[in-house]
Design a protein around this motif. Structure first.
Motif, mmCIF file in Angstrom:
data_model
loop_
_atom_site.group_PDB
_atom_site.id
_atom_site.type_symbol
_atom_site.label_atom_id
_atom_site.label_comp_id
_atom_site.label_asym_id
_atom_site.label_seq_id
_atom_site.Cartn_x
_atom_site.Cartn_y
_atom_site.Cartn_z
ATOM 1 N N ARG A 82 49.891 -59.434 72.346
ATOM 2 C CA ARG A 82 51.080 -59.808 71.580
ATOM 3 C C ARG A 82 51.077 -61.321 71.443
ATOM 4 O O ARG A 82 50.974 -62.047 72.425
ATOM 5 N N GLU B 258 50.384 -44.769 76.193
ATOM 6 C CA GLU B 258 49.631 -45.768 75.434
ATOM 7 C C GLU B 258 48.806 -46.660 76.357
ATOM 8 O O GLU B 258 47.660 -46.986 76.062
ATOM 9 N N LYS B 259 49.396 -47.042 77.474
ATOM 10 C CA LYS B 259 48.698 -47.884 78.443
ATOM 11 C C LYS B 259 47.462 -47.164 78.998
ATOM 12 O O LYS B 259 46.388 -47.748 79.114
ATOM 13 N N ARG C 10 44.796 -46.956 76.168
ATOM 14 C CA ARG C 10 44.105 -48.235 75.951
ATOM 15 C C ARG C 10 43.137 -48.533 77.090
ATOM 16 O O ARG C 10 42.012 -48.972 76.854
ATOM 17 N N LYS D 25 45.784 -54.846 74.569
ATOM 18 C CA LYS D 25 46.993 -55.024 73.760
ATOM 19 C C LYS D 25 47.345 -56.513 73.830
ATOM 20 O O LYS D 25 47.569 -57.057 74.913
ATOM 21 N N PHE E 156 44.509 -54.128 70.130
ATOM 22 C CA PHE E 156 45.694 -53.631 69.440
ATOM 23 C C PHE E 156 46.623 -54.829 69.327
ATOM 24 O O PHE E 156 47.087 -55.372 70.330
ATOM 25 N N TRP E 157 46.879 -55.293 68.114
ATOM 26 C CA TRP E 157 47.660 -56.516 67.877
ATOM 27 C C TRP E 157 49.134 -56.220 67.681
ATOM 28 O O TRP E 157 49.497 -55.290 66.971
ATOM 29 N N GLU E 158 49.956 -57.052 68.289
ATOM 30 C CA GLU E 158 51.389 -57.109 67.994
ATOM 31 C C GLU E 158 51.688 -58.564 67.682
ATOM 32 O O GLU E 158 51.351 -59.443 68.471
ATOM 33 N N ASN F 106 47.954 -57.221 77.590
ATOM 34 C CA ASN F 106 48.200 -56.054 78.445
ATOM 35 C C ASN F 106 49.435 -56.238 79.318
ATOM 36 O O ASN F 106 49.416 -55.998 80.523
#
Length: 129
Positions: free
Chosen positions: A65, A52-53, A56, A63, A89-91, A107
């Motif tokens: 969060r 995933e890293k 992205r 990413k 990409f939201w968390e 990140n």
């Protein structure tokens, strides 16, 4: 020969990058079989994390969060989008331990820790027993 999670992720990324969905599905299926045959299927979550890293980074996606002590609002997200751009990409995590304020991790690096918990820890550090 033993391979690292990073090496497995790199191989998977190269094998799936810019391929059709059908080809990606076939590659992933074969990759899972390979991990199983090598007896390292338990490492899959770590490989996926590395993959995933890479994905992205290759696609310019950040990413982010965000941690709040209670309900998350959209205003902060709009401010972050202004700074980092739209590819995010939201968390979102509700973290009552923060007591108040906000924590933003981009990140996997802590960008902002404006939580009440951190402020209290700075004022009254916990004694080391």
């Amino acid at each position: 020969m033993k391979y690292t999670n990073e090496q497995y992720a790199e191989v998977l990324f190269r094998a799936t990058n810019e391929k059709t969905a059908a080809k990606q599905k076939e590659v992933v299926k074969n990759f899972l079989l390979l991990l199983s045959r090598k007896g390292v299927f338990y490492r899959l979550p770590f490989v996926v994390q590395k993959f995933e890293k890479k994905y992205r980074a290759h696609n310019g996606i950040n990413k982010v969060r965000i941690e709040y002590p209670d309900k998350i609002t959209g205003g902060v997200k709009k401010q972050i989008e202004k700074i980092l751009g739209k590819k995010i990409f939201w968390e979102e995590k509700i973290n009552p331990v923060l007591l108040g304020g906000i924590k933003i991790i981009v990140n996997d690096d802590l960008l902002v820790d404006a939580s009440a918990k951190r402020q209290l820890d700075k004022i009254m550090p916990r004694s080391k027993l």
